[in-house]
Design an enzyme around this catalytic site. Structure first.
Site, PDB file in Angstrom:
ATOM      1  CG  ASP A  76     -64.529 -36.857  96.481  1.00  0.00           C
ATOM      2  OD1 ASP A  76     -63.584 -36.120  96.790  1.00  0.00           O
ATOM      3  OD2 ASP A  76     -65.482 -36.505  95.763  1.00  0.00           O
TER       4      ASP A  76
ATOM      5  CE  LYS B 293     -57.642 -38.682  96.451  1.00  0.00           C
ATOM      6  NZ  LYS B 293     -59.080 -38.865  96.230  1.00  0.00           N
ATOM      7  N   GLY B 294     -57.304 -38.545 101.963  1.00  0.00           N
ATOM      8  CA  GLY B 294     -56.804 -37.650 103.020  1.00  0.00           C
ATOM      9  C   GLY B 294     -56.685 -38.374 104.344  1.00  0.00           C
TER      10      GLY B 294
ATOM     11  N   GLY C 118     -60.320 -32.098  97.639  1.00  0.00           N
ATOM     12  CA  GLY C 118     -60.775 -31.798  98.998  1.00  0.00           C
ATOM     13  C   GLY C 118     -60.505 -33.039  99.813  1.00  0.00           C
ATOM     14  CG  HIS C 119     -57.219 -34.797  99.891  1.00  0.00           C
ATOM     15  ND1 HIS C 119     -55.932 -35.054  99.502  1.00  0.00           N
ATOM     16  CD2 HIS C 119     -57.975 -34.972  98.780  1.00  0.00           C
ATOM     17  CE1 HIS C 119     -55.919 -35.365  98.213  1.00  0.00           C
ATOM     18  NE2 HIS C 119     -57.148 -35.305  97.744  1.00  0.00           N
TER      19      HIS C 119
ATOM     20  CD  GLN D 251     -57.775 -34.115  91.256  1.00  0.00           C
ATOM     21  OE1 GLN D 251     -56.641 -34.161  90.812  1.00  0.00           O
ATOM     22  NE2 GLN D 251     -58.128 -33.240  92.174  1.00  0.00           N
TER      23      GLN D 251
ATOM     24  CE  LYS E 218     -67.619 -42.307 103.133  1.00  0.00           C
ATOM     25  NZ  LYS E 218     -67.913 -40.983 102.591  1.00  0.00           N
TER      26      LYS E 218
HETATM   27  P1  GDP Z   1     -60.491 -37.725  99.498  1.00  0.00           P
HETATM   28  O1  GDP Z   1     -60.728 -36.614  98.533  1.00  0.00           O
HETATM   29  O2  GDP Z   1     -60.134 -39.000  98.819  1.00  0.00           O
HETATM   30  O3  GDP Z   1     -59.509 -37.365 100.582  1.00  0.00           O
HETATM   31  O4  GDP Z   1     -61.882 -37.993 100.213  1.00  0.00           O
HETATM   32  P2  GDP Z   1     -62.904 -36.860 100.766  1.00  0.00           P
HETATM   33  O5  GDP Z   1     -62.339 -36.290 102.005  1.00  0.00           O
HETATM   34  O6  GDP Z   1     -63.288 -35.934  99.692  1.00  0.00           O
HETATM   35  O7  GDP Z   1     -64.183 -37.739 101.039  1.00  0.00           O
HETATM   36  C1  GDP Z   1     -64.150 -38.839 101.894  1.00  0.00           C
HETATM   37  C2  GDP Z   1     -65.215 -38.628 102.989  1.00  0.00           C
HETATM   38  O8  GDP Z   1     -65.447 -39.837 103.661  1.00  0.00           O
HETATM   39  C3  GDP Z   1     -64.794 -37.654 104.047  1.00  0.00           C
HETATM   40  O9  GDP Z   1     -65.935 -36.991 104.548  1.00  0.00           O
HETATM   41  C4  GDP Z   1     -64.178 -38.550 105.128  1.00  0.00           C
HETATM   42  O10 GDP Z   1     -64.245 -37.968 106.415  1.00  0.00           O
HETATM   43  C5  GDP Z   1     -65.060 -39.745 105.032  1.00  0.00           C
HETATM   44  N1  GDP Z   1     -64.433 -41.028 105.331  1.00  0.00           N
HETATM   45  C6  GDP Z   1     -63.171 -41.464 105.054  1.00  0.00           C
HETATM   46  N2  GDP Z   1     -63.024 -42.754 105.395  1.00  0.00           N
HETATM   47  C7  GDP Z   1     -64.209 -43.141 105.900  1.00  0.00           C
HETATM   48  C8  GDP Z   1     -64.703 -44.391 106.405  1.00  0.00           C
HETATM   49  O11 GDP Z   1     -64.024 -45.402 106.442  1.00  0.00           O
HETATM   50  N3  GDP Z   1     -66.014 -44.416 106.834  1.00  0.00           N
HETATM   51  C9  GDP Z   1     -66.810 -43.322 106.799  1.00  0.00           C
HETATM   52  N4  GDP Z   1     -68.057 -43.435 107.224  1.00  0.00           N
HETATM   53  N5  GDP Z   1     -66.367 -42.140 106.313  1.00  0.00           N
HETATM   54  C10 GDP Z   1     -65.103 -42.061 105.870  1.00  0.00           C
HETATM   55  P1  IMO Z   2     -60.203 -35.398  95.458  1.00  0.00           P
HETATM   56  O1  IMO Z   2     -58.702 -35.223  95.498  1.00  0.00           O
HETATM   57  C1  IMO Z   2     -63.792 -35.925  93.081  1.00  0.00           C
HETATM   58  C2  IMO Z   2     -63.907 -33.948  89.175  1.00  0.00           C
HETATM   59  C3  IMO Z   2     -64.865 -32.788  88.988  1.00  0.00           C
HETATM   60  C4  IMO Z   2     -65.156 -32.930  87.507  1.00  0.00           C
HETATM   61  C5  IMO Z   2     -63.803 -33.342  86.943  1.00  0.00           C
HETATM   62  C6  IMO Z   2     -62.966 -32.199  86.391  1.00  0.00           C
HETATM   63  O2  IMO Z   2     -60.909 -34.708  96.556  1.00  0.00           O
HETATM   64  O3  IMO Z   2     -60.554 -36.829  95.310  1.00  0.00           O
HETATM   65  P2  IMO Z   2     -61.591 -30.193  87.463  1.00  0.00           P
HETATM   66  O4  IMO Z   2     -61.996 -29.162  88.463  1.00  0.00           O
HETATM   67  O5  IMO Z   2     -60.464 -31.056  87.885  1.00  0.00           O
HETATM   68  O6  IMO Z   2     -61.399 -29.626  86.092  1.00  0.00           O
HETATM   69  O7  IMO Z   2     -62.895 -31.165  87.342  1.00  0.00           O
HETATM   70  O8  IMO Z   2     -63.111 -33.970  88.003  1.00  0.00           O
HETATM   71  N1  IMO Z   2     -62.976 -33.785  90.326  1.00  0.00           N
HETATM   72  C7  IMO Z   2     -63.068 -34.486  91.450  1.00  0.00           C
HETATM   73  N2  IMO Z   2     -63.993 -35.382  91.860  1.00  0.00           N
HETATM   74  N3  IMO Z   2     -62.727 -35.651  93.848  1.00  0.00           N
HETATM   75  C8  IMO Z   2     -61.781 -34.786  93.448  1.00  0.00           C
HETATM   76  O9  IMO Z   2     -60.640 -34.584  94.136  1.00  0.00           O
HETATM   77  C9  IMO Z   2     -61.946 -34.116  92.220  1.00  0.00           C
HETATM   78  N4  IMO Z   2     -61.243 -33.195  91.541  1.00  0.00           N
HETATM   79  C10 IMO Z   2     -61.872 -33.018  90.379  1.00  0.00           C
HETATM   80  O10 IMO Z   2     -66.016 -32.972  89.780  1.00  0.00           O
HETATM   81  O11 IMO Z   2     -66.053 -33.985  87.292  1.00  0.00           O
HETATM   82 MG    MG Z   3     -62.219 -35.232  98.043  1.00  0.00          MG
END
Ligand code: GDP
Ligand code: IMO
Ligand code: MG
Length: 420
Positions: free
Chosen positions: A12, A15-16, A39-40, A221, A328
Site C-alpha cells: 500500500d 504503487k498503483g 488493491g492499487h 504487496q 504521501k
Molecule cells: P498500492 O497498493 O501500493 O497501490 O497503494 P494503495 O492504493 O493500496 O494505497 C495508497 C493510498 O494512498 C491510496 O488511497 C492512494 O490514492 C493514496 N495515495 C497515493 N499517493 C498519495 C500521496 O502522495 N498522498 C496522499 N495523500 N495519498 C496518496
Molecule cells: P498491495 O499490492 C498490503 C497482507 C495481508 C496479510 C498478508 C498475507 O495493495 O500493496 P495474503 O492475502 O497475501 O495471504 O495476506 O499480506 N497483504 C497486503 N498488505 N497491501 C497488499 O497489497 C497486500 N496483500 C497482502 O494483509 O497481512
Molecule cells: Mg494496496
C-alpha cells in the site's frame, strides 16, 4: 529493457498511482506476482478506481497490459474489474493479455484460506482471504490449474479432481460453509476469461523487448511481505522483490534496468505480524486519519507508524533499488515533529540489521527526531518550493539508506508528484 516499480514496505505504498504516472513512458505494463490480495488505487479523470489484478497502465491508450505467469488469478474478481474499467471506456480485449501459465484461484482456495486462518486463531496471518496462500501452494505442490488449461476440453474433469482433493482438506479443517454460490460465479467468470487474450507470456514479453518495446513491471504487496525476505510467516506467498520479475514474467536479470522502489514518508501495515515503529497512540491515529489509511481491498484500518529506515535499507539492498519514490509526504504536513527509525534495540543491544525472526524479539525502535514542515505541500510542483525541513528529512533518508529519492508524491492525484 525492463524497469520495475515495487513496494519497499508492507504494501500500500501507492504503487498503483506511481505506475499510472510513469505508464505513458512504456509500451507494456506487466504484473509479475500477487493476485486479488492487491488493491492499487488510481484516479482517472478525478474518479477513484481500485485495481486488483489488472495492471495499472490500463487507462493509457498507447500501452498494453500483461498479467504475468507469476500472478495467481481469480476469474471472478477479474470479471468485475473488467466491468469497472469498461465503465471508463477501456476495452480489455484490445489492451490486456494474460499469460497461459498464470495459475487460477479456485473457490476452494478461498475456502481453504479462510479455514486455515480460522484454525490459526490468534496467530492468524491476517490474510486478505482471497485464496492466495492455497493457490500458490497448489502451484509449488504441482497441482494447480492454469489459464491455459481453460482451453483444454478436459478442464472440468481436472477441476473436479482438484476440488475433491480440496474437499478432503476442508473436511479436515471441519469447514462447513456452503460455497455453491462461489462456484457458480466461478464458472460464469471462466467463460468470460476464455474470451480474453490468452498468450504465451514469456514470448510475448521477450519478443516485445527484442523489438525495442519498453516494459514496466508492476509489483504487488511490498518487500517486507516477500515469502523469502519478509517478516515470515507474516508474509504473502510470492516473491514481491525484484527477483520475482524474472520468474513472474520470464525475463532475464540483465534485461532489468531501473528498479523504482516506492515507500511512504511514514509506514503502514495491514494484517498481523511485526511492525517495530508502530504507534499505538494519538500520533498513530492522526496518521491513519490524515493518510486515510484503510485497506483498498478489505477496508481494514491500517496500522501506522514512523518510517523504518532499517527495513527500508534492507529492502533497497534485496531489490537493487536504483530510485526511491516517496509517497504521501503531504500526510505529514501538519506534524510539528517527525521521527525516523535508525536502529533496533533488541535485548539491550542496538543493531541496524533485520533479525532472522522478528516475532521472536521485543524490538524497540531507535528514533531520530526531525522538525515538521507545518505547511500545505499538496499543491507544490516545483522542487525548489519544497520546504527546507522536508528536504532535510529526505536528505537524511538518502544518506542513511544509500538511496536516491527521485520523486516525492504529494497527493493521490495523477499530477501530484514532484521530481526532485
Ligand atoms: P498500492 O497498493 O501500493 O497501490 O497503494 P494503495 O492504493 O493500496 O494505497 C495508497 C493510498 O494512498 C491510496 O488511497 C492512494 O490514492 C493514496 N495515495 C497515493 N499517493 C498519495 C500521496 O502522495 N498522498 C496522499 N495523500 N495519498 C496518496
Ligand atoms: P498491495 O499490492 C498490503 C497482507 C495481508 C496479510 C498478508 C498475507 O495493495 O500493496 P495474503 O492475502 O497475501 O495471504 O495476506 O499480506 N497483504 C497486503 N498488505 N497491501 C497488499 O497489497 C497486500 N496483500 C497482502 O494483509 O497481512
Ligand atoms: Mg494496496
Amino acid at each position: 529493457m525492463v524497469d520495475v516499480i515495487l513496494g519497499l514496505q508492507w504494501g500500500d505504498e501507492g504503487k498503483g498511482k506511481i505506475v499510472d504516472y510513469f505508464a505513458p513512458n512504456y509500451d507494456i505494463i506487466a504484473r509479475f506476482q500477487g493476485g486479488p490480495n492487491a488493491g492499487h488505487t488510481l484516479y482517472v479523470g478525478g474518479k477513484k478506481v481500485v485495481l486488483h489484478q489488472i495492471p495499472s497502465g490500463v487507462f493509457h491508450e498507447n500501452t498494453v497490459n500483461l498479467i504475468g505467469n507469476g500472478v495467481v488469478l481469480d476469474p471472478v474478481t477479474l470479471k468485475k474489474e473488467c466491468d469497472t474499467v469498461a465503465g471508463f471506456g477501456v476495452d480489455v480485449r484490445k489492451n490486456m493479455f494474460i499469460s497461459q501459465r498464470t495459475h487460477l484461484i479456485l473457490p476452494t482456495h478461498r475456502a481453504l484460506d479462510k479455514a486455515s486462518e480460522l484454525q490459526k486463531g490468534n496467530d492468524k496471518i491476517g490474510s486478505t482471504l482471497k485464496g492466495i496462500g492455497p493457490a500458490y501452494m497448489d502451484k509449488t505442490g504441482r497441482n494447480g490449474l492454469r489459464v491455459g488449461d481453460l482451453l483444454d476440453k478436459n478442464f472440468t474433469t481436472s477441476y473436479i479432481r482438484l476440488r475433491l482433493k480440496h474437499q478432503r482438506l476442508l473436511d479436515n479443517f471441519n469447514f462447513q460453509e456452503d460455497i455453491t454460490a462461489w462456484e457458480e460465479e466461478f464458472f460464469e467468470a471462466i467463460e468470460f476469461l476464455r474470451s480474453l487474450n490468452v498468450v504465451n507470456g514469456e514470448y510475448f514479453i521477450n519478443e516485445g523487448i527484442a523489438s525495442g518495446k519498453k516494459v514496466l513491471a508492476e509489483g504487488a504487496q511490498g518487500s517486507m511481505l516477500d515469502i523469502d525476505f519478509g517478516t515470515f510467516p507474516f508474509v504473502t506467498s510470492s516473491n514481491t522483490t525484484t527477483s520475482g520479475v524474472c520468474n513472474g514474467l520470464g525475463v532475464a536479470p540483465q534485461k532489468i534496468r531501473d528498479v523504482m522502489g516506492v515507500t511512504k514518508a511514514y509506514c503502514t501495515r495491514v494484517g498481523g505480524g511485526p511492525f517495530p515503529t508502530e504507534l499505538h497512540d494519538e500520533t498513530g491515529e492522526e496518521l491513519r486519519k490524515l493518510g486515510n489509511e484503510f485497506g483498498a481491498t478489505t477496508g481494514r484500518p491500517r496500522r501506522c507508524g514512523w518510517i523504518d529506515l532499517v527495513a527500508l535499507k534492507y529492502a533497497c539492498m534485496i531489490n537493487g533499488v536504483t530510485k526511491v519514490i516517496m509517497t504521501k509526504a503531504d500526510v505529514l504536513d501538519q506534524f510539528n515533529e517527525l521521527q525516523v527509525c535508525t536502529g533496533y534495540e533488541i535485548d539491550g543491544k542496538e543493531t541496524a540489521y533485520i533479525p532472522f525472526q522478528m516475532t521472536r524479539h521485543q524490538i524497540n525502535p531507535v528514533l531520530k527526531s526531525f522538525a515538521g514542515w507545518n505547511q500545505d505541500t499538496s499543491k507544490i510542483t516545483n522542487p525548489a518550493d519544497l520546504p527546507v525541513t522536508m528536504k532535510e528529512y529526505v536528505a537524511f533518508i538518502n544518506q542513511f539508506v544509500g538511496a536516491n529519492v527521485s520523486h516525492i508524491s504529494n497527493g493521490p492525484g495523477r499530477d501530484q508528484i514532484v521530481t526532485v
